[in-house]
Design an enzyme around this catalytic site. Structure first.
Site, short mmCIF file in Angstrom:
data_model
loop_
_atom_site.label_atom_id
_atom_site.label_comp_id
_atom_site.label_asym_id
_atom_site.label_seq_id
_atom_site.Cartn_x
_atom_site.Cartn_y
_atom_site.Cartn_z
CG ASP A 123 48.37 -15.39 62.48
OD1 ASP A 123 49.41 -15.92 62.90
OD2 ASP A 123 47.75 -14.50 63.11
CE LYS A 140 54.16 -14.02 57.21
NZ LYS A 140 52.83 -14.04 57.87
N GLY A 169 55.00 -16.98 64.22
CA GLY A 169 54.69 -18.41 64.33
C GLY A 169 54.40 -18.98 62.96
CG HIS A 170 56.51 -18.52 59.82
ND1 HIS A 170 57.64 -17.96 59.27
CD2 HIS A 170 55.62 -17.51 59.94
CE1 HIS A 170 57.43 -16.67 59.06
NE2 HIS A 170 56.22 -16.38 59.47
CD GLN A 228 55.51 -10.29 63.30
OE1 GLN A 228 56.42 -9.68 62.76
NE2 GLN A 228 55.75 -11.21 64.22
#
Length: 428
Positions: free
Chosen positions: A14, A17, A41-42, A225
């Site tokens: 988080d 990235k 989750g990006h 991650q």
């Protein structure tokens, strides 16, 4: 000249990235995702609209970029189809711009059921997984019982493998967790429905990456991650199921070490983590609430609330060494704008009074240490959307310069807001 780079999270994920990949990829030809699954989750903000990517690489918003999901990624076909549809609903053309490796392992519905049942059974010893079946699929991979995209091309072989796998999971689900039996035919029919979609976009990504190299095209390798969740180098057992640090790039995509010119680490100006596990600099109370609220620290994949803490230089020193970072990207600087003071953990103190500046990443060890901080006065000025380092408040520059000093590595990219172009580029 080799311009290829890897973007790697340097904390517990988080870190932002996706935004960094999105920003840089407009000058690249390919973005390759090399590990993890839909548990990533990006989030990218475009014209005040959030686009959340889980499997599709973050280069998808740029029409010049082709996106590859490499062999180290595990795929839930249904979720991938839905994600691509959502991207298309934003008006983004995905045709001939998304490819997956034939060697990607498949996530089935029984994997997610097993994942959730096991976490429930473990109670206070639960790892804090996303419940998306990622761990069980990697377990199948290592145990040599997993099913890959390529297996879908051979219906008889696929059928035999699926029957065995369902039989294996039914034993645990019914005998151990007292759950209903998984029906083979139901899973088989769904898999066959997804097979045509997967066949259209699956390729030999190792050959493709070799071709890209010979054509001298440029590539960003995008991690999911963060390094402190690496299965080998993270805060085990509170980690993910793949190699999230630099080694995962090579095993997860099938390229050699000379394929990449630079590895770039992404850190927040503070720190967060989700799930269980040690967190030496964790915050509570008013400051936590303020950072949590302004930083919108809710997981984009599961909606879980993220734990908040100060930047931890002790852990970051280890991560910088593991990944051999060329430089760092610092995100969410603007989240700290209103704080009276800001802290950086510079070393730990053990129970015997010993000072530790460079630590083993060991859960038991980290649960017992006491963090010691360097305190900085807050700048109390709005940094949001500033795009020139020299226009930042002096106290903000002092904070950034100190992080560079204490970690002995330059910070060349600074994010000052959620919008995709709210970024400062220092000398590259």
């Amino acid at each position: 000249m080799n311009k290829n780079i890897a973007i790697i999270g340097a904390q517990w994920g988080d870190e932002g990235k996706g935004k960094i990949v999105d920003f840089l990829s407009k000058k690249f030809d390919y973005v390759v995702r090399y590990q993890g699954g839909g548990n990533a989750g990006h989030t990218i903000v475009k014209k005040n609209k959030k686009i959340v990517l889980h499997l599709v690489p973050s280069g998808i918003l740029h029409t010049n970029v082709t996106n590859i999901i490499a062999n180290g990624v595990v795929i839930n076909p249904k979720n991938l189809q839905e994600e691509i549809q959502n991207i298309q609903n934003f008006g983004i053309n995905t045709k001939n711009r998304i490819y997956i490796s034939e060697n990607c392992f498949l996530v089935f519905s029984f994997h997610t059921i097993f994942d959730k049942m096991r976490e429930k059974f473990l109670k206070n010893k639960a790892i804090g997984t996303t419940g998306m079946g990622i761990g069980p699929v990697y377990e199948d991979k290592i145990a040599r019982r997993g099913i890959r995209v390529s297996d879908l091309k051979y219906s008889k072989i696929f059928s035999e493998k699926l029957k065995f796998l369902i039989e294996y999971y039914n034993f645990y689900l019914t005998k151990f967790f007292n759950y209903r039996k998984i029906e083979y035919l139901e899973i088989f029919k769904e898999a066959m429905k997804n097979a045509e979609f997967l066949k259209k976009i699956s390729i030999d990504t190792i050959d493709k990456l070799d071709e890209i190299k010979r054509q001298k095209k440029s590539v960003i390798f995008e991690g999911a991650q963060g390094s402190l969740l690496d299965i080998d180098h993270g805060t085990y057992p509170y980690v993910t199921s793949s190699n999230t640090s630099i080694g995962g790039v090579f095993s997860g995509s099938g390229v050699g070490f000379n394929y990449i010119k630079k590895s770039i680490g992404v850190i927040k100006s503070y720190c967060t983590r989700v799930g269980s596990g040690p967190f030496p600099t964790e915050l509570f109370g008013k400051i936590k609430k303020e950072i949590f609220t302004k930083g919108q620290e809710i997981g984009s994949t599961t909606g879980r609330i993220r734990r908040i803490g100060w930047l931890d230089a002790v852990l970051l020193r280890k991560v910088v060494k593991i990944n051999a970072f060329s430089y760092l990207c610092l995100t969410k600087l603007d989240v700290l704008d209103n704080l009276e003071e800001i802290k950086v953990c510079i070393y730990y103190i053990l129970k015997n009074g010993e000072k530790v500046r460079f630590t083993p990443i060991c859960t038991q060890f980290l649960e017992e240490v006491k963090p010691v901080y360097r305190t900085f006065p807050g700048w109390k000025k709005n940094t949001s959307k500033i795009k020139d380092f020299f226009l930042l408040p002096e106290k903000a520059k002092n904070y950034i310069n100190y992080i560079e000093e204490v970690l002995d590595i330059p910070i060349k990219i600074i994010s000052t807001g959620p919008e995709r172009n709210s970024i400062i580029i220092r000398e590259m």
